[in-house]
Design an enzyme around this catalytic site. Structure first.
Site, short mmCIF file in Angstrom:
data_model
loop_
_atom_site.label_atom_id
_atom_site.label_comp_id
_atom_site.label_asym_id
_atom_site.label_seq_id
_atom_site.Cartn_x
_atom_site.Cartn_y
_atom_site.Cartn_z
N LYS A 78 23.90 49.10 45.76
CA LYS A 78 24.21 48.16 46.83
C LYS A 78 23.23 47.00 46.86
CE LYS A 78 25.47 45.84 50.19
NZ LYS A 78 26.49 44.83 49.89
N SER A 104 25.88 38.97 44.84
CA SER A 104 27.16 38.65 45.47
C SER A 104 27.18 37.23 46.03
CB SER A 104 27.44 39.63 46.61
OG SER A 104 28.54 39.21 47.39
N HIS A 161 28.77 36.33 48.50
CA HIS A 161 28.79 36.42 49.96
C HIS A 161 27.43 36.81 50.53
CE1 HIS A 161 33.08 35.88 49.96
NE2 HIS A 161 33.26 36.93 49.17
N GLU A 162 26.46 37.06 49.66
CA GLU A 162 25.14 37.46 50.15
C GLU A 162 24.07 36.55 49.54
OE1 GLU A 162 24.83 41.87 50.87
OE2 GLU A 162 26.71 41.87 49.73
N MET A 163 23.29 37.03 48.57
CA MET A 163 22.20 36.22 48.03
C MET A 163 22.66 35.20 46.99
SD MET A 163 19.60 37.53 49.68
CE MET A 163 18.08 37.19 48.82
#
Length: 337
Positions: A130, A137, A139-141
């Site tokens: 994860k 990702s 949508h993240e980093m």
């Protein structure tokens, strides 16, 4: 005199009857503990890593706060999982949602080492997997390439001694696998023991009478069927809306990963530790009040109506799952230059 004696005797019977009724109505801590024990474990019984490899955990804390781990160098792990806000950040989530950079609520990072499944759809079964995905990702980093990240860290002189101290003897310690190990060790050390742990361990005074009442309702309403384990959830996948369809069908959950029709609206059961502090609730952030979330999930998942008072009692019990934030441990470190 005889009449007074009769009145006194009746008064004594009435007093004793009231005592008996109060005792019968008062929640029994030991009984609740016996009900909870088969389902839950105290934090620490499954392996607390806080004493392992101090230098690696220290490195992980630095990495957790460093925005340079992201593709844009503008966002850190702590921006979404603010450690001073119980490991989540509703305000930041709402900003990202408006910018259409994220589609799901941000879960707490605390106590993650006790989970069996990660992501709202349970797509990951290890914290290592994860964490690696979170770095990459979009949508993240949104770090597009592992090699680019390592090249960036190697260009920062202050990171070399930190990695060498954390991984002594390695010829080239600044690597993606060592970075990942340090981050995960830090994440696993983020634990928040709570009153519920003291209660399950045997402290009858750890929970208030209202929380004990809520605990019995938590059991009677079958909440513990799914919200089990050390984290009070996070151990299994379940169809959301099993009894009554979930209102928001835009995100179909695990189906997005598997394309299996049986997996539509299947999500990971939410972990409830610190839930009082981590609003909004559910993957779609569709509830902002905890008692409202209790009523909503009970109706859609179990098909049972819970009154507002019952929901408030269950909320009181869930407040006993709120632990103390380790303020000294999470202080923002000086970042290397």
């Amino acid at each position: 005199m005889k009449g007074l004696a009769v009145v006194a005797l009746l008064g004594l019977f009435a007093f004793n009857a009231m005592d008996a009724r109060d005792e019968a109505d008062s929640p029994d801590p030991e009984r609740l503990r016996n009900l909870l024990n088969p389902y839950f474990k105290v934090i620490g019984q499954e392996g607390d890593v806080s004493e392992k490899s101090g230098a690696r955990i220290d490195l992980g804390r630095v990495l957790f706060h460093d925005k340079r781990l992201s593709g844009s160098s503008e966002i850190s792990c702590n921006d979404c999982h603010d450690l001073t806000k119980y490991g989540t950040n509703g305000v930041h989530y709402e900003k990202l949602l408006k910018e259409k950079k994220i589609t799901r609520d941000v879960p707490s990072i605390y106590n993650k080492g006790y989970l069996k499944l990660f992501d709202w759809d349970g797509a990951h079964v290890t914290l290592e997997s994860k964490t690696a995905e979170a770095i990459q990702s979009e949508h993240e980093m949104n770090m597009p390439d592992e090699d680019l990240l390592i090249k960036r860290l190697k260009s920062i002189p202050g990171y070399q001694p930190l990695f060498e101290k954390a991984f002594p003897g390695k010829e080239d310690p600044i690597r993606f696998d060592t970075l990942l190990e340090a981050l995960v060790l830090f994440e696993k050390a983020l634990v928040t023991p709570a009153p519920i742990d003291r209660f399950i361990a045997g402290d009858d005074k750890a929970l208030s009478a209202e929380q004990l009442t809520g605990g019995f309702l938590f059991d009677q309403k079958y909440c513990s069927t799914c919200h089990t384990g050390t984290m009070f959830g996070g151990q299994m996948l379940q169809k959301l809306g099993a009894a009554n369809s979930w209102p928001n069908q835009e995100d179909v959950g695990y189906f997005n990963k598997t394309r299996n029709p049986d997996h539509k609206m299947v999500f990971r059961v939410s972990a409830l530790r610190n839930v009082e502090k981590t609003a909004p609730y559910f993957h779609d952030a569709s509830s902002t009040r905890l008692w409202g979330a209790v009523r909503k999930i009970s109706w859609h998942e179990l098909g049972q109506f819970i009154s507002i008072q019952e929901a408030l009692n269950i909320q009181a019990f869930l407040e006993a799952l709120t632990g103390e934030i380790p303020k000294e441990f999470i202080k923002k470190p000086t970042l290397p230059e």
